[in-house]
Design a protein around this motif. Structure first.
Motif, PDB file in Angstrom:
ATOM      1  N   ILE A 279     124.501  92.613  61.665  1.00 13.82           N
ATOM      2  CA  ILE A 279     124.379  92.756  60.209  1.00 13.82           C
ATOM      3  C   ILE A 279     124.590  94.222  59.812  1.00 13.82           C
ATOM      4  O   ILE A 279     125.232  94.529  58.818  1.00 13.82           O
ATOM      5  CB  ILE A 279     122.984  92.282  59.741  1.00 13.82           C
ATOM      6  CG1 ILE A 279     122.837  90.784  59.946  1.00 13.82           C
ATOM      7  CG2 ILE A 279     122.714  92.645  58.290  1.00 13.82           C
ATOM      8  CD1 ILE A 279     123.704  89.956  59.025  1.00 13.82           C
TER       9      ILE A 279
ATOM     10  N   ARG B 176     114.465  75.519  55.076  1.00 16.58           N
ATOM     11  CA  ARG B 176     115.177  74.246  54.978  1.00 16.58           C
ATOM     12  C   ARG B 176     115.645  73.660  56.299  1.00 16.58           C
ATOM     13  O   ARG B 176     115.931  72.482  56.368  1.00 16.58           O
ATOM     14  CB  ARG B 176     116.396  74.422  54.058  1.00 16.58           C
ATOM     15  CG  ARG B 176     115.962  74.826  52.664  1.00 16.58           C
ATOM     16  CD  ARG B 176     117.049  74.554  51.682  1.00 16.58           C
ATOM     17  NE  ARG B 176     117.027  75.543  50.614  1.00 16.58           N
ATOM     18  CZ  ARG B 176     118.016  75.707  49.749  1.00 16.58           C
ATOM     19  NH1 ARG B 176     119.095  74.966  49.839  1.00 16.58           N
ATOM     20  NH2 ARG B 176     117.924  76.601  48.802  1.00 16.58           N
ATOM     21  N   TRP B 177     115.782  74.475  57.344  1.00 12.70           N
ATOM     22  CA  TRP B 177     116.230  73.910  58.617  1.00 12.70           C
ATOM     23  C   TRP B 177     114.994  73.369  59.335  1.00 12.70           C
ATOM     24  O   TRP B 177     114.555  73.911  60.337  1.00 12.70           O
ATOM     25  CB  TRP B 177     116.950  74.971  59.425  1.00 12.70           C
ATOM     26  CG  TRP B 177     117.726  74.428  60.575  1.00 12.70           C
ATOM     27  CD1 TRP B 177     117.888  73.115  60.898  1.00 12.70           C
ATOM     28  CD2 TRP B 177     118.452  75.158  61.554  1.00 12.70           C
ATOM     29  NE1 TRP B 177     118.681  72.984  61.999  1.00 12.70           N
ATOM     30  CE2 TRP B 177     119.033  74.225  62.437  1.00 12.70           C
ATOM     31  CE3 TRP B 177     118.663  76.515  61.783  1.00 12.70           C
ATOM     32  CZ2 TRP B 177     119.813  74.616  63.518  1.00 12.70           C
ATOM     33  CZ3 TRP B 177     119.434  76.900  62.856  1.00 12.70           C
ATOM     34  CH2 TRP B 177     120.011  75.959  63.715  1.00 12.70           C
TER      35      TRP B 177
ATOM     36  N   ASP C 118     115.785  81.142  53.365  1.00  7.04           N
ATOM     37  CA  ASP C 118     116.287  79.796  53.074  1.00  7.04           C
ATOM     38  C   ASP C 118     116.401  78.967  54.349  1.00  7.04           C
ATOM     39  O   ASP C 118     116.025  77.800  54.377  1.00  7.04           O
ATOM     40  CB  ASP C 118     117.671  79.892  52.423  1.00  7.04           C
ATOM     41  CG  ASP C 118     117.580  79.689  50.924  1.00  7.04           C
ATOM     42  OD1 ASP C 118     116.443  79.692  50.415  1.00  7.04           O
ATOM     43  OD2 ASP C 118     118.629  79.537  50.276  1.00  7.04           O
ATOM     44  N   VAL C 119     116.937  79.587  55.390  1.00 10.85           N
ATOM     45  CA  VAL C 119     117.099  78.869  56.653  1.00 10.85           C
ATOM     46  C   VAL C 119     115.725  78.464  57.183  1.00 10.85           C
ATOM     47  O   VAL C 119     115.504  77.318  57.588  1.00 10.85           O
ATOM     48  CB  VAL C 119     117.855  79.740  57.685  1.00 10.85           C
ATOM     49  CG1 VAL C 119     117.833  79.091  59.057  1.00 10.85           C
ATOM     50  CG2 VAL C 119     119.281  79.985  57.224  1.00 10.85           C
TER      51      VAL C 119
ATOM     52  N   LEU D   3     115.919  96.455  51.996  1.00  9.29           N
ATOM     53  CA  LEU D   3     114.883  95.570  51.464  1.00  9.29           C
ATOM     54  C   LEU D   3     114.889  94.262  52.234  1.00  9.29           C
ATOM     55  O   LEU D   3     114.393  93.252  51.758  1.00  9.29           O
ATOM     56  CB  LEU D   3     115.119  95.320  49.972  1.00  9.29           C
ATOM     57  CG  LEU D   3     114.990  96.559  49.076  1.00  9.29           C
ATOM     58  CD1 LEU D   3     115.285  96.216  47.636  1.00  9.29           C
ATOM     59  CD2 LEU D   3     113.595  97.150  49.185  1.00  9.29           C
TER      60      LEU D   3
ATOM     61  N   ILE E  72     109.565  87.202  49.699  1.00 10.18           N
ATOM     62  CA  ILE E  72     109.683  88.424  48.899  1.00 10.18           C
ATOM     63  C   ILE E  72     108.343  89.151  48.872  1.00 10.18           C
ATOM     64  O   ILE E  72     108.300  90.376  48.773  1.00 10.18           O
ATOM     65  CB  ILE E  72     110.195  88.080  47.483  1.00 10.18           C
ATOM     66  CG1 ILE E  72     110.635  89.330  46.752  1.00 10.18           C
ATOM     67  CG2 ILE E  72     109.161  87.335  46.656  1.00 10.18           C
ATOM     68  CD1 ILE E  72     111.956  89.837  47.223  1.00 10.18           C
TER      69      ILE E  72
ATOM     70  N   LEU F   6     118.689  92.724  51.085  1.00 10.15           N
ATOM     71  CA  LEU F   6     117.802  91.740  50.452  1.00 10.15           C
ATOM     72  C   LEU F   6     118.456  90.356  50.440  1.00 10.15           C
ATOM     73  O   LEU F   6     117.801  89.343  50.709  1.00 10.15           O
ATOM     74  CB  LEU F   6     117.453  92.187  49.029  1.00 10.15           C
ATOM     75  CG  LEU F   6     116.470  91.306  48.271  1.00 10.15           C
ATOM     76  CD1 LEU F   6     115.168  91.173  49.030  1.00 10.15           C
ATOM     77  CD2 LEU F   6     116.190  91.851  46.882  1.00 10.15           C
ATOM     78  N   MET F   7     119.764  90.329  50.173  1.00  2.00           N
ATOM     79  CA  MET F   7     120.509  89.066  50.212  1.00  2.00           C
ATOM     80  C   MET F   7     120.392  88.423  51.592  1.00  2.00           C
ATOM     81  O   MET F   7     120.152  87.225  51.707  1.00  2.00           O
ATOM     82  CB  MET F   7     121.985  89.349  49.953  1.00  2.00           C
ATOM     83  CG  MET F   7     122.463  89.106  48.560  1.00  2.00           C
ATOM     84  SD  MET F   7     124.246  89.265  48.576  1.00  2.00           S
ATOM     85  CE  MET F   7     124.420  90.916  48.003  1.00  2.00           C
ATOM     86  N   PHE F   8     120.577  89.247  52.606  1.00  3.41           N
ATOM     87  CA  PHE F   8     120.479  88.760  53.983  1.00  3.41           C
ATOM     88  C   PHE F   8     119.101  88.136  54.226  1.00  3.41           C
ATOM     89  O   PHE F   8     118.982  87.037  54.761  1.00  3.41           O
ATOM     90  CB  PHE F   8     120.745  89.925  54.948  1.00  3.41           C
ATOM     91  CG  PHE F   8     120.281  89.683  56.347  1.00  3.41           C
ATOM     92  CD1 PHE F   8     120.865  88.701  57.118  1.00  3.41           C
ATOM     93  CD2 PHE F   8     119.252  90.439  56.888  1.00  3.41           C
ATOM     94  CE1 PHE F   8     120.428  88.469  58.421  1.00  3.41           C
ATOM     95  CE2 PHE F   8     118.812  90.226  58.167  1.00  3.41           C
ATOM     96  CZ  PHE F   8     119.397  89.228  58.942  1.00  3.41           C
TER      97      PHE F   8
ATOM     98  N   VAL G  91     107.365  93.338  49.310  1.00  2.00           N
ATOM     99  CA  VAL G  91     106.534  94.072  48.348  1.00  2.00           C
ATOM    100  C   VAL G  91     105.362  94.719  49.087  1.00  2.00           C
ATOM    101  O   VAL G  91     105.029  95.883  48.866  1.00  2.00           O
ATOM    102  CB  VAL G  91     106.055  93.151  47.207  1.00  2.00           C
ATOM    103  CG1 VAL G  91     105.098  93.893  46.282  1.00  2.00           C
ATOM    104  CG2 VAL G  91     107.239  92.645  46.402  1.00  2.00           C
TER     105      VAL G  91
ATOM    106  N   MET H 125     117.086  86.878  52.005  1.00  2.36           N
ATOM    107  CA  MET H 125     116.928  85.645  51.251  1.00  2.36           C
ATOM    108  C   MET H 125     117.558  84.466  51.998  1.00  2.36           C
ATOM    109  O   MET H 125     117.047  83.353  51.985  1.00  2.36           O
ATOM    110  CB  MET H 125     117.590  85.756  49.864  1.00  2.36           C
ATOM    111  CG  MET H 125     116.945  86.755  48.944  1.00  2.36           C
ATOM    112  SD  MET H 125     115.202  86.516  48.688  1.00  2.36           S
ATOM    113  CE  MET H 125     115.189  85.705  47.117  1.00  2.36           C
ATOM    114  N   ILE H 126     118.677  84.741  52.671  1.00  5.74           N
ATOM    115  CA  ILE H 126     119.325  83.674  53.433  1.00  5.74           C
ATOM    116  C   ILE H 126     118.466  83.281  54.626  1.00  5.74           C
ATOM    117  O   ILE H 126     118.264  82.096  54.904  1.00  5.74           O
ATOM    118  CB  ILE H 126     120.743  84.111  53.857  1.00  5.74           C
ATOM    119  CG1 ILE H 126     121.627  84.143  52.610  1.00  5.74           C
ATOM    120  CG2 ILE H 126     121.320  83.178  54.895  1.00  5.74           C
ATOM    121  CD1 ILE H 126     122.898  84.897  52.773  1.00  5.74           C
TER     122      ILE H 126
ATOM    123  N   MET I 178     120.483  95.951  48.117  1.00  3.90           N
ATOM    124  CA  MET I 178     120.720  94.592  47.651  1.00  3.90           C
ATOM    125  C   MET I 178     121.323  93.714  48.741  1.00  3.90           C
ATOM    126  O   MET I 178     120.959  92.551  48.884  1.00  3.90           O
ATOM    127  CB  MET I 178     121.661  94.628  46.449  1.00  3.90           C
ATOM    128  CG  MET I 178     120.942  94.975  45.184  1.00  3.90           C
ATOM    129  SD  MET I 178     119.867  93.605  44.712  1.00  3.90           S
ATOM    130  CE  MET I 178     119.109  94.294  43.274  1.00  3.90           C
ATOM    131  N   ALA I 179     122.270  94.275  49.521  1.00  2.00           N
ATOM    132  CA  ALA I 179     122.899  93.481  50.569  1.00  2.00           C
ATOM    133  C   ALA I 179     121.864  93.061  51.616  1.00  2.00           C
ATOM    134  O   ALA I 179     121.858  91.909  52.065  1.00  2.00           O
ATOM    135  CB  ALA I 179     124.032  94.266  51.216  1.00  2.00           C
TER     136      ALA I 179
END
Lengths: 293, 330
Positions: B102, B131-132, B127-128, B60, B239, B119-121, B243, B123-124, B116-117
């Protein structure tokens, strides 16, 4: 010492939220072997329907919160009846069913967006947000209520699963639904219960954490992921291992945010989980659980 | 011509013909843009199809590679003034490397854990990107310089053929992978990892290979999307993107050759036809995804291929023979 106390407290608060999501994920997974992607959405629904009942309809909190729980239970029931059950009956793979719950998450977010709009909303608080100082550490009753709710629910679930016949049937369905059915257990009812129960836990979490986080339609997916991180760290085998993982993530986040930048917290936790996966490829919970489909 | 060859290349010919004449049938830049986006998402879907439809590995986090490819492409052009082909290559290589780094630890996981793992990746990465700000331009993202190839500015129509060419190349690569040892090994891995490894298939190696290939497909799609949109922003890794990807894959048909094209066309065109639908988009995608999973689990592409298979797979006319014999016996 004092900073340490504050750190622990804020870690416990966030950790309790992650733990509650992780715990309800593990509850549903325990009975149905499916990750419910909509779990975080129930927290969102809980927070936002608190806004609806308490702020918009100006109902008192005592009436509002039960209404919120009824809404969440109904939606949880619908997710089971309209997505999970039809997919299982046509023999879909667990992963397909998981994508089905992701579709439910999408439907819930989409509906919430139509009702509440895209802005962050203030969620009314059930407990006071005024600071209370105990032993030099300032906290709020709301914060303490979250931790207390978490502790209470843990005790309740433990009692239910391990000290009642009903709990035994839940665990039996988790191990093998077909055999459980042969023993006279209504497996489908048990699974429906696990969905509704998790939805109620999610709604309660949302109502409690809403005032601290703010209500937002897209808050759900992040919480689902945090809950799942908790589950990977702790273990999907039992709700309590997942809860322990949630608390650990909360404490870790608070520590990283305090000594560095909260921005790094997630990558660091992700890195830790990846490292753990290299050392123990099947997760902390061991081979048995991770190899199950 | 054998049935397999026909099954692989008949859809390819049809798609190629549609793609080639499409610009003459469309009016204005807007319709051309929609056509380009369809090809873009078809590429994205084909990568996912290889990974999940063929190899059974649910990621995901494909939107992360979509974004990394696009950002690398933009940054290489902005900071190093690289030409379009070099930046394209750069984006693909970076995604392949990230996919490898990865994929090695993450692919030790199975099923839900893998999903899930990844998807976590993603999300990070999201975020980067958000925010960067100094590096990625934050919420507003980066602008991609006007595309030019060998010194000549690319017009919209040239860009269309570039994107379409990438989609056609991706289709050929997909067919090629399916027909090689890799493709068969992956189908074995999907069916039963233990059984696959017992017949000498290096499960980890094949899983990582296909993960890297899917990351490269996502990179190409991301880059093409950046070219069409003339910029890249954090929504690439959002996200909503995953979808979209799931919806198009399920609607088109998992494991189907033409599925990604049909799915992409529906996912891109449907919101345009039903005007004022933007508000309902998340809801409708969710409902569409669920309805297809329950009532048409093979997707449109899969169902078409299945009904067409009767005429391909039945060289001796066994099916019709059976039908006749059943009609004869009372």
């Amino acid at each position: 010492m004092q900073t340490f106390g504050i750190l622990i407290l804020s870690g416990l608060t966030n950790g309790s939220v992650y733990a509650l999501v992780g715990l309800s994920l593990a509850m549903t997974y325990g009975a149905s072997r499916v990750i419910n992607f909509a779990q975080g959405e129930f927290v969102m629904l809980g927070a936002l329907s608190t806004v609806l009942f308490v702020t918009t309809f100006s109902l008192p909190m005592v009436v509002g919160i039960p209404m919120v729980l009824i809404v969440c239970a109904t939606v949880g029931f619908l997710v089971e009846r309209l997505a999970y059950r039809p997919l299982v009956r046509r023999g879909s793979q667990p992963l397909t069913i998981m994508i089905g719950t992701l579709a439910c998450a999408s439907i819930m977010t989409g509906t919430a967006l139509l009702i509440w709009g895209p802005n962050q909303l203030f969620v009314p608080n059930a407990f006071s947000l005024e600071g209370v100082t105990i032993a030099g550490i300032t906290s709020t009753p709301q914060q303490l209520a979250i931790i207390a709710t978490f502790a209470f629910l843990m005790a309740l679930i433990w009692f239910m699963l391990y000290r009642t016949t009903f709990g035994l049937t839940i665990r039996a369905v988790g191990i093998d639904p077909a055999v459980a059915t042969l023993m006279g257990i209504r497996a489908e009812t048990i699974i429906a219960f696990s969905f509704v129960f998790s939805a109620i836990v999610g709604g309660l979490t949302g109502g409690l954490v809403g005032p601290l986080l703010g209500g937002h339609v897209s808050m759900g997916i992040m919480l689902t992921i945090k809950g799942f991180m908790a589950v990977i760290l702790g273990g999907m085998g039992s709700p309590f291992a997942a809860a322990a993982g949630g608390i650990a993530i909360g404490l870790l986040e608070a520590t990283v945010a305090f000594y560095g930048n909260s921005f790094y917290a997630e990558p660091i936790i992700f890195g830790l989980i990846l490292m753990m996966l290299i050392i123990r490829p099947t997760g902390l919970l061991g081979e048995w659980e991770a190899n199950r489909k | 011509m054998s049935s397999t060859t026909l099954r692989n290349w008949l859809p390819a010919t049809v798609i190629l013909m549609i793609g080639a004449v499409l610009p003459w049938l469309l009016q204005g830049n807007f319709q051309l843009r929609i056509a380009m986006l369809t090809w873009v998402f078809a590429i994205f879907g084909m990568g996912f199809n290889l990974l999940y439809g063929i190899a059974g590995q649910l990621s995901l986090g494909q939107q992360a590679f979509f974004a990394i490819g696009a950002y690398t492409f933009a940054l290489l052009q902005i900071h190093f003034a690289l030409s379009l082909p070099l930046a394209l290559l750069g984006g693909i290589v970076v995604c392949a490397v990230v996919g490898l780094v990865i994929g090695l630890p993450v692919l030790r996981l199975r099923t839900h854990y893998l999903a899930m793992a990844t998807l976590m990746f993603a999300m990070i990465v999201h975020d980067v990107a958000l925010r960067w700000t100094d590096f990625t331009g934050g919420t507003s993202g980066l602008r991609v310089p006007p595309p030019s190839l060998f010194g000549a500015r690319l017009e919209r129509i040239d860009l269309y053929y570039l994107v379409f060419g990438l989609a056609a190349a991706a289709y050929c690569l997909q067919i090629f992978i399916k027909s090689t040892h890799l493709g068969r090994a992956l189908e074995a891995v999907k069916t039963d990892e233990t059984a696959a490894s017992s017949v000498g298939i290096d499960v980890t190696r094949y899983k990582v290979s296909i993960f890297v290939v899917a990351a490269m497909f996502a990179a190409v799609a991301g880059i093409a999307y950046a070219l069409v949109s003339r910029g890249v922003d954090p929504s690439y890794s959002g996200i909503g993107m995953v979808v979209n990807l799931l919806t198009l894959s399920v609607v088109g048909g998992l494991g189907s050759r033409i599925g990604p094209f049909i799915g992409a066309a529906i996912v891109i065109i449907a919101p345009q036809i039903l005007a004022g639908l933007q508000e309902y988009q998340t809801l409708i995608y969710g409902v569409g995804l669920l309805v297809f999973m329950i009532f048409l689990p093979r997707g449109i592409g899969g169902s078409i291929e299945r009904s067409a298979e009767g005429s391909f797979d039945d060289p001796k006319g066994e099916k019709s023979a059976r039908r006749i014999s059943r009609a004869e016996t009372p």
